[in-house]
Scaffold this motif. Structure first.
Motif, PDB file in Angstrom:
ATOM      1  N   TRP A  61      38.395  37.994  37.237  1.00 41.12           N
ATOM      2  CA  TRP A  61      38.595  36.646  37.772  1.00 41.12           C
ATOM      3  C   TRP A  61      39.415  36.679  39.056  1.00 41.12           C
ATOM      4  O   TRP A  61      39.036  36.089  40.060  1.00 41.12           O
ATOM      5  CB  TRP A  61      39.266  35.731  36.736  1.00 41.12           C
ATOM      6  CG  TRP A  61      39.631  34.415  37.345  1.00 41.12           C
ATOM      7  CD1 TRP A  61      38.789  33.370  37.600  1.00 41.12           C
ATOM      8  CD2 TRP A  61      40.913  34.018  37.833  1.00 41.12           C
ATOM      9  NE1 TRP A  61      39.470  32.346  38.212  1.00 41.12           N
ATOM     10  CE2 TRP A  61      40.775  32.712  38.353  1.00 41.12           C
ATOM     11  CE3 TRP A  61      42.166  34.620  37.864  1.00 41.12           C
ATOM     12  CZ2 TRP A  61      41.836  32.025  38.916  1.00 41.12           C
ATOM     13  CZ3 TRP A  61      43.229  33.933  38.416  1.00 41.12           C
ATOM     14  CH2 TRP A  61      43.068  32.641  38.940  1.00 41.12           C
ATOM     15  N   ILE A  62      40.558  37.371  39.038  1.00 41.09           N
ATOM     16  CA  ILE A  62      41.424  37.333  40.220  1.00 41.09           C
ATOM     17  C   ILE A  62      40.797  38.065  41.405  1.00 41.09           C
ATOM     18  O   ILE A  62      41.011  37.707  42.553  1.00 41.09           O
ATOM     19  CB  ILE A  62      42.851  37.829  39.905  1.00 41.09           C
ATOM     20  CG1 ILE A  62      43.821  37.250  40.928  1.00 41.09           C
ATOM     21  CG2 ILE A  62      42.929  39.342  39.840  1.00 41.09           C
ATOM     22  CD1 ILE A  62      45.231  37.141  40.462  1.00 41.09           C
ATOM     23  N   ALA A  63      39.972  39.076  41.125  1.00 43.62           N
ATOM     24  CA  ALA A  63      39.327  39.823  42.204  1.00 43.62           C
ATOM     25  C   ALA A  63      38.117  39.084  42.782  1.00 43.62           C
ATOM     26  O   ALA A  63      37.890  39.102  43.990  1.00 43.62           O
ATOM     27  CB  ALA A  63      38.894  41.199  41.697  1.00 43.62           C
ATOM     28  N   GLN A  81      41.792  33.944  46.528  1.00 40.40           N
ATOM     29  CA  GLN A  81      41.573  35.276  47.093  1.00 40.40           C
ATOM     30  C   GLN A  81      42.844  35.859  47.711  1.00 40.40           C
ATOM     31  O   GLN A  81      42.869  36.237  48.879  1.00 40.40           O
ATOM     32  CB  GLN A  81      40.438  35.239  48.114  1.00 40.40           C
ATOM     33  CG  GLN A  81      39.075  35.002  47.487  1.00 40.40           C
ATOM     34  CD  GLN A  81      38.679  36.101  46.518  1.00 40.40           C
ATOM     35  OE1 GLN A  81      38.460  37.214  46.916  1.00 40.40           O
ATOM     36  NE2 GLN A  81      38.625  35.788  45.244  1.00 40.40           N
ATOM     37  N   LEU A  82      43.887  35.934  46.892  1.00 45.53           N
ATOM     38  CA  LEU A  82      45.153  36.520  47.334  1.00 45.53           C
ATOM     39  C   LEU A  82      44.997  38.025  47.505  1.00 45.53           C
ATOM     40  O   LEU A  82      44.209  38.664  46.812  1.00 45.53           O
ATOM     41  CB  LEU A  82      46.255  36.209  46.313  1.00 45.53           C
ATOM     42  CG  LEU A  82      46.557  34.726  46.115  1.00 45.53           C
ATOM     43  CD1 LEU A  82      47.496  34.532  44.930  1.00 45.53           C
ATOM     44  CD2 LEU A  82      47.159  34.126  47.369  1.00 45.53           C
ATOM     45  N   VAL A  83      45.771  38.581  48.412  1.00 48.19           N
ATOM     46  CA  VAL A  83      45.731  40.016  48.684  1.00 48.19           C
ATOM     47  C   VAL A  83      46.383  40.756  47.522  1.00 48.19           C
ATOM     48  O   VAL A  83      47.422  40.333  46.997  1.00 48.19           O
ATOM     49  CB  VAL A  83      46.474  40.327  50.000  1.00 48.19           C
ATOM     50  CG1 VAL A  83      46.541  41.815  50.265  1.00 48.19           C
ATOM     51  CG2 VAL A  83      45.799  39.601  51.153  1.00 48.19           C
ATOM     52  N   VAL A  84      45.788  41.866  47.120  1.00 45.96           N
ATOM     53  CA  VAL A  84      46.356  42.694  46.049  1.00 45.96           C
ATOM     54  C   VAL A  84      47.736  43.158  46.506  1.00 45.96           C
ATOM     55  O   VAL A  84      47.891  43.669  47.614  1.00 45.96           O
ATOM     56  CB  VAL A  84      45.446  43.904  45.741  1.00 45.96           C
ATOM     57  CG1 VAL A  84      46.098  44.806  44.703  1.00 45.96           C
ATOM     58  CG2 VAL A  84      44.085  43.433  45.267  1.00 45.96           C
ATOM     59  N   GLU A 110      56.743  36.845  48.468  1.00 46.12           N
ATOM     60  CA  GLU A 110      56.019  35.616  48.154  1.00 46.12           C
ATOM     61  C   GLU A 110      54.546  35.826  47.805  1.00 46.12           C
ATOM     62  O   GLU A 110      54.098  35.438  46.732  1.00 46.12           O
ATOM     63  CB  GLU A 110      56.140  34.625  49.322  1.00 46.12           C
ATOM     64  CG  GLU A 110      55.305  33.369  49.175  1.00 46.12           C
ATOM     65  CD  GLU A 110      55.677  32.483  48.008  1.00 46.12           C
ATOM     66  OE1 GLU A 110      54.836  31.666  47.601  1.00 46.12           O
ATOM     67  OE2 GLU A 110      56.785  32.601  47.487  1.00 46.12           O
ATOM     68  N   GLY A 111      53.760  36.427  48.662  1.00 46.98           N
ATOM     69  CA  GLY A 111      52.336  36.614  48.381  1.00 46.98           C
ATOM     70  C   GLY A 111      52.107  37.472  47.157  1.00 46.98           C
ATOM     71  O   GLY A 111      51.195  37.218  46.365  1.00 46.98           O
ATOM     72  N   ASN A 112      52.914  38.502  47.001  1.00 55.92           N
ATOM     73  CA  ASN A 112      52.794  39.386  45.845  1.00 55.92           C
ATOM     74  C   ASN A 112      53.137  38.644  44.557  1.00 55.92           C
ATOM     75  O   ASN A 112      52.451  38.779  43.548  1.00 55.92           O
ATOM     76  CB  ASN A 112      53.703  40.605  45.991  1.00 55.92           C
ATOM     77  CG  ASN A 112      53.288  41.511  47.127  1.00 55.92           C
ATOM     78  OD1 ASN A 112      52.223  41.356  47.707  1.00 55.92           O
ATOM     79  ND2 ASN A 112      54.135  42.464  47.447  1.00 55.92           N
ATOM     80  N   ARG A 113      54.213  37.869  44.605  1.00 56.49           N
ATOM     81  CA  ARG A 113      54.652  37.129  43.421  1.00 56.49           C
ATOM     82  C   ARG A 113      53.569  36.153  42.977  1.00 56.49           C
ATOM     83  O   ARG A 113      53.268  36.026  41.795  1.00 56.49           O
ATOM     84  CB  ARG A 113      55.963  36.402  43.718  1.00 56.49           C
ATOM     85  CG  ARG A 113      56.537  35.668  42.520  1.00 56.49           C
ATOM     86  CD  ARG A 113      57.917  35.118  42.792  1.00 56.49           C
ATOM     87  NE  ARG A 113      58.060  34.416  44.045  1.00 56.49           N
ATOM     88  CZ  ARG A 113      57.710  33.154  44.245  1.00 56.49           C
ATOM     89  NH1 ARG A 113      57.152  32.450  43.275  1.00 56.49           N
ATOM     90  NH2 ARG A 113      57.889  32.574  45.415  1.00 56.49           N
ATOM     91  N   ARG A 114      52.965  35.458  43.925  1.00 58.16           N
ATOM     92  CA  ARG A 114      51.902  34.498  43.589  1.00 58.16           C
ATOM     93  C   ARG A 114      50.732  35.198  42.917  1.00 58.16           C
ATOM     94  O   ARG A 114      50.177  34.709  41.947  1.00 58.16           O
ATOM     95  CB  ARG A 114      51.394  33.785  44.853  1.00 58.16           C
ATOM     96  CG  ARG A 114      52.385  32.928  45.575  1.00 58.16           C
ATOM     97  CD  ARG A 114      52.568  31.543  45.001  1.00 58.16           C
ATOM     98  NE  ARG A 114      51.386  30.857  44.572  1.00 58.16           N
ATOM     99  CZ  ARG A 114      50.520  30.224  45.354  1.00 58.16           C
ATOM    100  NH1 ARG A 114      50.664  30.193  46.650  1.00 58.16           N
ATOM    101  NH2 ARG A 114      49.490  29.594  44.833  1.00 58.16           N
ATOM    102  N   PHE A 115      50.334  36.356  43.452  1.00 53.56           N
ATOM    103  CA  PHE A 115      49.242  37.126  42.870  1.00 53.56           C
ATOM    104  C   PHE A 115      49.576  37.491  41.427  1.00 53.56           C
ATOM    105  O   PHE A 115      48.763  37.293  40.521  1.00 53.56           O
ATOM    106  CB  PHE A 115      48.997  38.396  43.697  1.00 53.56           C
ATOM    107  CG  PHE A 115      47.855  39.239  43.191  1.00 53.56           C
ATOM    108  CD1 PHE A 115      46.596  39.131  43.757  1.00 53.56           C
ATOM    109  CD2 PHE A 115      48.034  40.146  42.159  1.00 53.56           C
ATOM    110  CE1 PHE A 115      45.536  39.905  43.305  1.00 53.56           C
ATOM    111  CE2 PHE A 115      46.989  40.928  41.695  1.00 53.56           C
ATOM    112  CZ  PHE A 115      45.738  40.807  42.266  1.00 53.56           C
TER     113      PHE A 115
END
Length: 137
Positions: free
Chosen positions: A5-7, A13-16, A24-29
């Motif tokens: 699902w996440i991929a 479509q957050l960056v791995v 921030e972006g990592n935490r959201r993912f």
């Protein structure tokens, strides 16, 4: 299934992420992934309400506000977050959930409330939950 699902299915479509899970972006993912794991582990497709889980909207809005006239307040069922968009509450009692709480729950360190009462949660709590030092019992 949460990885799939996440991929491929998550419209955000957050960056791995890299190893810094607090960025921030990592935490959201990580948050979206953990909540997707919870959804699939507890049979989300069969829930009475899906609380907008796995939708394109921010995971902090995966909830349903219900106004309580007697208390003159709005209560949120589903996921709610603090001012920094970190999940602090997963409140989903009586929702036809069935399964085990996944160990990935440990990656929601700000979690204070986890109410899945009156569902069909089986097995013992994952030992990884001991890292959730803010969890109120």
């Amino acid at each position: 299934r949460a990885v799939e699902w996440i991929a491929n299915g998550d419209d955000m479509q957050l960056v791995v992420p890299d190893a810094d899970t607090e960025r921030e972006g990592n935490r959201r993912f990580v948050q979206r992934y953990v909540l997707a794991v919870l959804y699939y582990s507890l049979g989300g497709a069969d829930w009475d309400s899906n609380f907008r889980f796995l939708s394109w909207i921010d995971e902090c809005d995966w909830n349903i506000p219900i106004y309580d006239a007697a208390m003159d307040q709005t209560n949120f069922y589903g996921v709610t977050c603090d001012d920094e968009d970190r999940p602090t509450s997963i409140y989903m009692p009586t929702n036809s959930m069935e399964g085990k709480i996944p160990p990935e729950i440990q990656f929601l360190p700000g979690l204070r409330v986890l109410n899945l009462s009156t569902n069909y949660i089986y097995d013992s709590l994952p030992p990884e939950m001991s890292t959730l030092t803010n969890l109120e019992i």
